[in-house]
Design an enzyme around this catalytic site. Structure first.
Site, PDB file in Angstrom:
ATOM      1  N   CYS A  77     -45.965   8.970  -2.018  1.00 47.34           N
ATOM      2  CA  CYS A  77     -45.267   9.700  -3.304  1.00 47.34           C
ATOM      3  C   CYS A  77     -43.582   9.669  -3.023  1.00 47.34           C
ATOM      4  CB  CYS A  77     -45.580  11.131  -3.299  1.00 47.34           C
ATOM      5  SG  CYS A  77     -44.856  12.225  -4.736  1.00 47.34           S
ATOM      6  N   CYS A 200     -41.954   5.306  -8.544  1.00 49.32           N
ATOM      7  CA  CYS A 200     -42.866   6.232  -8.595  1.00 49.32           C
ATOM      8  C   CYS A 200     -44.575   5.687  -8.395  1.00 49.32           C
ATOM      9  CB  CYS A 200     -42.968   7.276  -9.781  1.00 49.32           C
ATOM     10  SG  CYS A 200     -44.394   8.160 -10.060  1.00 49.32           S
TER      11      CYS A 200
HETATM   12  N1  DGL Z   1     -46.236   9.918  -7.681  1.00 55.75           N
HETATM   13  C1  DGL Z   1     -45.197  10.580  -7.450  1.00 55.75           C
HETATM   14  C2  DGL Z   1     -43.888   9.811  -6.910  1.00 55.75           C
HETATM   15  O1  DGL Z   1     -44.238   8.665  -6.408  1.00 55.75           O
HETATM   16  C3  DGL Z   1     -44.646  11.680  -8.124  1.00 55.75           C
HETATM   17  C4  DGL Z   1     -45.092  12.023  -9.443  1.00 55.75           C
HETATM   18  C5  DGL Z   1     -44.818  13.260 -10.016  1.00 55.75           C
HETATM   19  O2  DGL Z   1     -45.790  13.980  -9.549  1.00 55.75           O
HETATM   20  O3  DGL Z   1     -43.974  13.729 -10.598  1.00 55.75           O
HETATM   21  O4  DGL Z   1     -42.694   9.989  -7.055  1.00 55.75           O
END
Ligand code: DGL
Length: 284
Positions: A77, A200
């Site tokens: 993440c 993301c």
């Molecule tokens: N998948 C996450 C990222 O790479 C976060 C997405 C979220 O929960 O806002 O930032």
């Protein structure tokens, strides 16, 4: 007892986005056991503050160590990496930790026009870590930055059982179209954006939509494969790679509805039914 090579690798994200990283990890490390935790009860991280995301990250790392005895942790993440990776490493000095950050450096190598679009969460883009990354590349390319509030959550909704799938796909499409329009003109002609960074891990699952919107000449850059290679390097350095021929395994955990994670894993990882389970990870 010291951690053994047969112990699992922990992987976590706010939700299903990190499955895009897990897919790359499984391809790079086919003999490893993985425990994937989706913190869906607290998603989206990108719309929360740094302090909350850091607290969730620490609680999840502690849980994965205490309950699953993980030998390494992949923070799949960008938002959690930006908010907490330094503190995480300081708190777990013996644990190999791999984070993800928007692939700006690979994008600089890839671009021909010198114009790079970056889509990520508000949390990632507002972080000091991202600011430093951007500053380190100043003068090497022009970066056009686009926060995409709502997009990660809309992608989560693609696998929710209680929503109209066609309406949800249209919502993802509309949010992607807004982001692409706000970034500018895409293509490989001078002055156009020829490289788009998916900053993301959720956005990887919107790649077909984004590809349609930006056209065939644009390079879409994500981080799954390099992160998986870095995980392999760290495990090898620590003498913790699973033995060749060891049977792979996957446990899927969700702090929210496990059916959503199960559906996502079935769709994007071909995970068998019944793999995902609910888990509680309260803040201390
Ligand atoms: N998948 C996450 C990222 O790479 C976060 C997405 C979220 O929960 O806002 O930032």
């Amino acid at each position: 007892m010291p951690v053994q090579p047969g112990a699992p690798v922990g992987v976590f994200d706010s939700g299903i986005g990190g499955l895009s990283v897990l897919r790359a990890l499984q391809a790079e490390l086919p003999h490893e056991r993985f425990v994937y935790l989706a913190d869906t009860a607290h998603a989206p991280y990108g719309e929360r503050g740094d302090a909350f995301v850091a607290a969730r990250t620490h609680a999840i790392a502690d849980h994965l160590q205490a309950v699953h005895g993980i030998k390494a942790l992949v923070v799949a993440c960008n938002t959690a990496t930006a908010a907490a990776i330094h503190e995480l490493r300081a708190r777990h000095p013996a644990l190999p930790v791999v984070g993800v950050e928007p692939a700006l450096k690979p994008a600089v190598t890839a671009t021909r026009t010198g114009r790079i679009g970056v889509m990520a969460t508000r949390g990632t883009l507002a972080s000091a870590k991202f600011g430093r990354l951007l500053a380190s590349l100043q003068g090497q390319a022009e970066f056009l930055i686009q926060p995409c509030p709502g997009l990660a959550l809309a992608i989560e909704g693609l696998v929710a059982s209680d929503v109209d799938a066609a309406a949800q796909a249209a919502r993802v499409e509309a949010l992607c179209a807004d982001a692409v329009a706000a970034l500018g003109s895409f293509g490989d002609a001078p002055g156009q954006i020829d490289t788009l960074v998916l900053g993301c891990t959720h956005y990887v699952f919107a790649e077909p939509v984004l590809r349609r919107l930006v056209g065939p000449a644009v390079q879409l850059v994500e981080t799954g494969a390099p992160v998986a290679r870095q995980a392999r390097r760290l495990l090898a350095q620590a003498g913790l790679l699973a033995a060749d021929g060891a049977p792979p395994a996957l446990a899927l955990l969700a702090t929210g509805d496990p059916r959503q994670l199960q559906a996502a894993a079935a769709r994007w990882l071909a995970a068998p039914a019944g793999t995902a389970q609910a888990v509680e990870v309260p803040l201390p």
